[in-house]
Design a protein around this motif. Sequence first.
Motif, short mmCIF file in Angstrom:
data_model
loop_
_atom_site.label_atom_id
_atom_site.label_comp_id
_atom_site.label_asym_id
_atom_site.label_seq_id
_atom_site.Cartn_x
_atom_site.Cartn_y
_atom_site.Cartn_z
N PHE B 367 0.84 -1.20 0.00
CA PHE B 367 0.00 0.00 0.00
C PHE B 367 0.87 1.25 0.00
O PHE B 367 2.07 1.18 0.24
CB PHE B 367 -0.94 -0.01 1.22
CG PHE B 367 -0.22 0.06 2.54
CD1 PHE B 367 0.46 -1.04 3.05
CD2 PHE B 367 -0.19 1.24 3.28
CE1 PHE B 367 1.15 -0.97 4.26
CE2 PHE B 367 0.49 1.32 4.49
CZ PHE B 367 1.16 0.21 4.98
N THR B 368 0.23 2.39 -0.27
CA THR B 368 0.97 3.64 -0.27
C THR B 368 0.66 4.44 0.99
O THR B 368 -0.40 4.32 1.57
CB THR B 368 0.59 4.54 -1.47
OG1 THR B 368 -0.74 5.02 -1.29
CG2 THR B 368 0.68 3.78 -2.77
N ILE B 369 1.63 5.27 1.37
CA ILE B 369 1.39 6.37 2.31
C ILE B 369 1.77 7.63 1.55
O ILE B 369 2.89 7.73 1.05
CB ILE B 369 2.22 6.20 3.60
CG1 ILE B 369 1.69 5.01 4.43
CG2 ILE B 369 2.19 7.48 4.45
CD1 ILE B 369 0.30 5.18 5.04
N GLU B 370 0.82 8.56 1.42
CA GLU B 370 1.05 9.70 0.55
C GLU B 370 0.38 10.98 1.04
O GLU B 370 -0.51 11.53 0.39
CB GLU B 370 0.57 9.39 -0.87
CG GLU B 370 -0.83 8.82 -0.97
CD GLU B 370 -1.28 8.65 -2.44
OE1 GLU B 370 -1.16 9.59 -3.21
OE2 GLU B 370 -1.74 7.53 -2.78
N ASP B 386 5.38 6.89 -0.66
CA ASP B 386 6.16 5.67 -0.78
C ASP B 386 5.21 4.48 -0.80
O ASP B 386 4.07 4.56 -0.31
CB ASP B 386 7.12 5.53 0.41
CG ASP B 386 8.32 6.44 0.29
OD1 ASP B 386 8.98 6.40 -0.77
OD2 ASP B 386 8.59 7.19 1.24
N THR B 387 5.69 3.37 -1.37
CA THR B 387 4.93 2.12 -1.38
C THR B 387 5.53 1.20 -0.33
O THR B 387 6.76 1.04 -0.27
CB THR B 387 4.98 1.49 -2.79
OG1 THR B 387 4.23 2.33 -3.67
CG2 THR B 387 4.36 0.10 -2.80
N ILE B 388 4.66 0.62 0.47
CA ILE B 388 5.06 -0.10 1.68
C ILE B 388 4.49 -1.51 1.65
O ILE B 388 3.36 -1.72 1.24
CB ILE B 388 4.55 0.67 2.92
CG1 ILE B 388 5.28 2.03 3.00
CG2 ILE B 388 4.74 -0.14 4.21
CD1 ILE B 388 4.72 2.96 4.05
N GLU B 397 7.74 -2.26 5.46
CA GLU B 397 8.98 -2.06 4.72
C GLU B 397 8.72 -1.22 3.46
O GLU B 397 7.87 -1.59 2.63
CB GLU B 397 9.50 -3.45 4.31
CG GLU B 397 10.73 -3.45 3.45
CD GLU B 397 11.03 -4.85 2.85
OE1 GLU B 397 11.99 -4.93 2.08
OE2 GLU B 397 10.30 -5.82 3.15
N ILE B 398 9.42 -0.09 3.33
CA ILE B 398 9.34 0.69 2.09
C ILE B 398 10.05 -0.12 1.00
O ILE B 398 11.20 -0.54 1.19
CB ILE B 398 9.98 2.08 2.26
CG1 ILE B 398 9.14 2.93 3.24
CG2 ILE B 398 10.12 2.79 0.92
CD1 ILE B 398 9.73 4.28 3.56
#
Lengths: 412, 412
Positions: B367-370, B386-388, B397-398
């Motif tokens: 998933f992303t955090i944005e 970033d995609t985690i 983990e990124i």
Amino acid sequence: MKTDIDRLMQEENIDVLWVTGSMMNNPDMVYFTGIHNASTINLFKLRDKPPIIFHDNFERDEVAKSGLKTQSYIDKFPFDKYLKEARGNVLKAYSTWFKAFFIETCITSSRVAIFGKKDISYTYAIIKALKRELPQVEFIGYFKDSLLKQARMTKSQAEVEQIRQMGNVTTQIVAKVANLLSNQKVKDNKLVNKGGHPITVKEIKKLIRLWLVERGADNPEGTIFAIGHDAGVPHNAGDPNGFLELGKPIVFDIFPCEAGGGYFYDFTRTWCLGYATDEVQKLHAQVLKVHHKIISELRPNRPFRDFQKRASELFTKMGHVTIEKQFNVTEGYIHCIGHGLGLNVHENPFSGISAGERDILTPGIVFTIEPGLYYPSKNIGVRIEDTIYLNPQGKFEILADYPYDLVIPVKN
Amino acid sequence: MKTDIDRLMQEENIDVLWVTGSMMNNPDMVYFTGIHNASTINLFKLRDKPPIIFHDNFERDEVAKSGLKTQSYIDKFPFDKYLKEARGNVLKAYSTWFKAFFIETCITSSRVAIFGKKDISYTYAIIKALKRELPQVEFIGYFKDSLLKQARMTKSQAEVEQIRQMGNVTTQIVAKVANLLSNQKVKDNKLVNKGGHPITVKEIKKLIRLWLVERGADNPEGTIFAIGHDAGVPHNAGDPNGFLELGKPIVFDIFPCEAGGGYFYDFTRTWCLGYATDEVQKLHAQVLKVHHKIISELRPNRPFRDFQKRASELFTKMGHVTIEKQFNVTEGYIHCIGHGLGLNVHENPFSGISAGERDILTPGIVFTIEPGLYYPSKNIGVRIEDTIYLNPQGKFEILADYPYDLVIPVKN
């Protein structure tokens, strides 16, 4: 053409066109909007009215690029309100939200034709829910000859120029591939790179993609570069790890479109590297003869299917089995003679067994002629394809000329 | 994961999954088949049985590449027979043909869930006709959280490695873009090429596409390279003819996938060329702070939506209006904190207003955090993404690290 849409809506008693999905890679949408970066919009066209795009607020700048009338949902239909009313049931919220929006747009007792390339699971759920909210609305799908496919079948001058431009790109790239193949070294009857390693189909396809992208084009449906046995199966795209062997027929069928899902071109040549066997030469000559013959016999306003029958007649005389005689045949003339193209690589008019009364060589169409002979058991396939425009004056014109030579010379 | 499918079918009382359309650019199909060149196939998966592909004979070599069980229609269901019986009515022929085929496959009184990205007009017409032929069959669509979306939400190790590989491609290209921008000349506060002409967004995007294609990737959903005002509107992809002006924030959001419609990556940085104003520096620092804070606070098995609420709380404390407080806001924190990704660039879990009980940070998700701040009226937008991967051990983990620097130095 677009100017036919209101008449077609009248004839088919359609009140509203509803086109949904992205403004990219979505032919019925791109037909109205052009290619832009909005991923989820709804376009409605009421009969005798201009189309209007409804969109999420995030998409406002992208939809504006269409030049069409636009309306953000947020101004009149804020989704949070419907979600609260539906106590968090998102589908209920979405369908009441859509209902409000249908009422605003006066789509409450209508025949609504649906269009767009989209997740069918999602769309089917939405339509089912909408039918509950709006029982007076009838949703219409088209198995074939959809209203928009009928409109799209004949092209405006601007559309033809876009297709011609893709034809130029296509033949440029075909020439670059021919040139590349001619300039490689040969080792053990295969083309090899500077390091002496055999070149693979995968490497050729990668170059084709790069050359397409450099020219603003793309190949979302892939490219066929099929050698020997693979050439004998019309939709075999080629073994990515296959080598480029001398003397084997290569069916090179390239059907790129404007990047993002615009107008296509469709083009095939059959090549042999270095030399061709007598058998391949003979089959290639036969296919080329039928290709020229069919093109010379094309006449406006005739059913496209007539020319499939004519091609079968010609191939039968040459001693080949044909799909017209025996439907489930896998060797001989087993393909149809061509198809219309535009924002889809295959669209009306059609020439195969399912072709109907609308599949007519109508002035304004763009279509392929692509006879072929397929003998996978002999590791042979031959296809020759050009894209042709039937102009409003009734003349047939190949949109991008290219030589038909079978043999690509290679270095000794 | 795929291993969840039979259990999910049991739980939701689904007898058959019907996936239709192409083996390219069709996430629910590619999930089963991988990416190959067949354009129209039907895949059926009965509960507790392996999937089987039904296909036109032309496609036989391509479908075989899937490694799944395959069956050509022609052997048992020759279409010409049904067409004759239906006296040329193609839809009737098609639906009786499909009926025969459903009977053969024992799908005659079942709940059939439909999947695939395809022309909805065509598919809706087919389903309507099939419902007439097979009234005992119930066709199920999913508005959200479809059975396959639920299965696809958690990734196998192999899927994660594919996404990680796309992350490597993405950060390689981001670095190449940064390097390119740093090495151009400046004239009148804009980057210019060797001929002294201002470089446009269009030119940058073309290079990005070429670099993607060179690496076996593609950007079917486009790329956002949005400057100044455009950066302030989350889905504005950037003005193709816009110039690269010093000091203006650039939102560079790149979401490529494996060519042909495979696994995506999703990544955003915000840059200023040469220098950043105090205001942009402040907003960037705030977004970066929230980015790190949210990532540090992530915990397995928590609703993803909690972190959207947390991000809103953090931005509210910093003095910004947020979409959580006021739904139709266009300035401030107006986006959600992230989304799952895989074969779709947006898939479960979701964090926005429509997120539900299934949108949980389950081990195995990617998933992303944005977080972002958007002030189009001030010509400012900032987003960092970033995609985690949340691994089975519960660690976040990124998948591809990259520096967060705001200012890209340029030549004097």
